[in-house]
Design an enzyme around this catalytic site. Sequence first.
Site, short mmCIF file in Angstrom:
data_model
loop_
_atom_site.label_atom_id
_atom_site.label_comp_id
_atom_site.label_asym_id
_atom_site.label_seq_id
_atom_site.Cartn_x
_atom_site.Cartn_y
_atom_site.Cartn_z
N ARG A 204 23.23 47.11 43.69
CA ARG A 204 22.15 46.12 43.65
C ARG A 204 21.15 46.36 44.78
O ARG A 204 21.33 45.93 45.91
CB ARG A 204 22.74 44.71 43.72
CG ARG A 204 23.36 44.27 42.41
CD ARG A 204 24.17 43.02 42.55
NE ARG A 204 25.39 43.22 43.29
CZ ARG A 204 26.27 42.26 43.59
NH1 ARG A 204 26.03 41.03 43.21
NH2 ARG A 204 27.36 42.55 44.26
N TYR B 108 45.16 47.41 38.95
CA TYR B 108 44.49 47.17 40.23
C TYR B 108 45.42 47.57 41.38
O TYR B 108 45.04 48.35 42.27
CB TYR B 108 44.07 45.70 40.37
CG TYR B 108 43.46 45.43 41.74
CD1 TYR B 108 42.24 45.99 42.09
CD2 TYR B 108 44.14 44.66 42.69
CE1 TYR B 108 41.71 45.80 43.36
CE2 TYR B 108 43.61 44.45 43.95
CZ TYR B 108 42.39 45.02 44.28
OH TYR B 108 41.87 44.83 45.54
N LEU C 112 44.90 37.79 50.87
CA LEU C 112 43.95 36.83 50.30
C LEU C 112 42.72 36.67 51.21
O LEU C 112 42.85 36.21 52.34
CB LEU C 112 44.66 35.49 50.16
CG LEU C 112 43.96 34.38 49.39
CD1 LEU C 112 43.92 34.69 47.90
CD2 LEU C 112 44.69 33.05 49.63
N GLU D 81 32.85 38.12 46.29
CA GLU D 81 32.68 38.02 44.83
C GLU D 81 33.91 38.54 44.09
O GLU D 81 33.91 38.63 42.86
CB GLU D 81 31.44 38.85 44.42
CG GLU D 81 30.15 38.30 45.01
CD GLU D 81 28.93 39.14 44.63
OE1 GLU D 81 29.09 40.21 44.00
OE2 GLU D 81 27.82 38.73 45.00
#
Length: 251
Positions: A35, A149, A181, A186
């Site tokens: 981005r 993952y 965690l 995002e």
Amino acid sequence: MNRIVFVTGATAGFGWAIAHRMVQDGYRVIATGRRRERLEALQKELGPALLPYPLDVTDAEAVAQLPDALPEGWREVEILVNNAGLALGLEPAYQARLEDWDRMVATNITGLLHVTHALLPGMVARDRGHIVNLGSVAGTYPYSGGHVYGATKAFVQQFSLNLRADLIGTGVRVTNLEPGLVGGTEFSLVRFGGDAERAQSVYAGTVPLTPEDIAEAVAWVVGLPAHVNVNRMEIMPTCQAPTRIGVKRRE
Ligand code: NDP
Ligand code: 8X3
């Protein structure tokens, strides 16, 4: 200071915080990600010590052109933070989408390998460098829905250790950071395909780590004296711990 840090996935989460921290600590940072507008916003905030460099780590051709494609004065990358990565889905393996598996492998494994392949020879030639890989506790501890993952992060962990084996005798260090965690990124939004409510529920009732905690770990490992190499660093919030092995009991 003229030390250059190349951060993949600097448009959000850890990468965004790492870019801020490294500039604050006096490094020059090449911030990458897909981005462009987020990279430009970073530069607006952080000034000329930050070079926005749009890059998709799965674009093998663009990655292979590194470091020569970088502007003059930015090619001698000393620290590579292989941070770009993602998890997609949390269904059991037998319900997962094959395209999600392919994308995780393409980004977390192949992308990381290609960027490393492009930038490592320069570090060895200069006898100075540090690769910081973003692994995960998911690379060590299995959990339901973590199949591919977690396996990509197990790859990253072993690749990091094997790199160390090849780099003995050079001034190039390798560290695998393995967070648990972490909120404020995002990551879960991406994992759950933009479902903000489900993403938020991951952190409900917890005090997770923050992207700044991860940036602190990066700043610490790269700031240690040159003779010190942290091979692996597993970091969890205090509210998280590896616990028991699961057993399915008959009803
Ligand atoms: P975010 O989703 O917040 O950020 C991920 C970053 O990766 C974004 O900047 C994104 O940028 C970039 N990215 C994704 N795909 C590509 C691609 N193909 N090419 C270039 N950049 C890409 O995640 P986090 O900051 O939370 O996670 C960062 C890393 O840490 C990941 O590798 C993740 O697996 C790992 N990790 C995360 C944990 C967590 O709990 N959050 C815990 C342990 C490890 P863009 O979309 O602009 O390309
Ligand atoms: C991110 C941590 O537990 O969601 O790597 O896999 S976890």
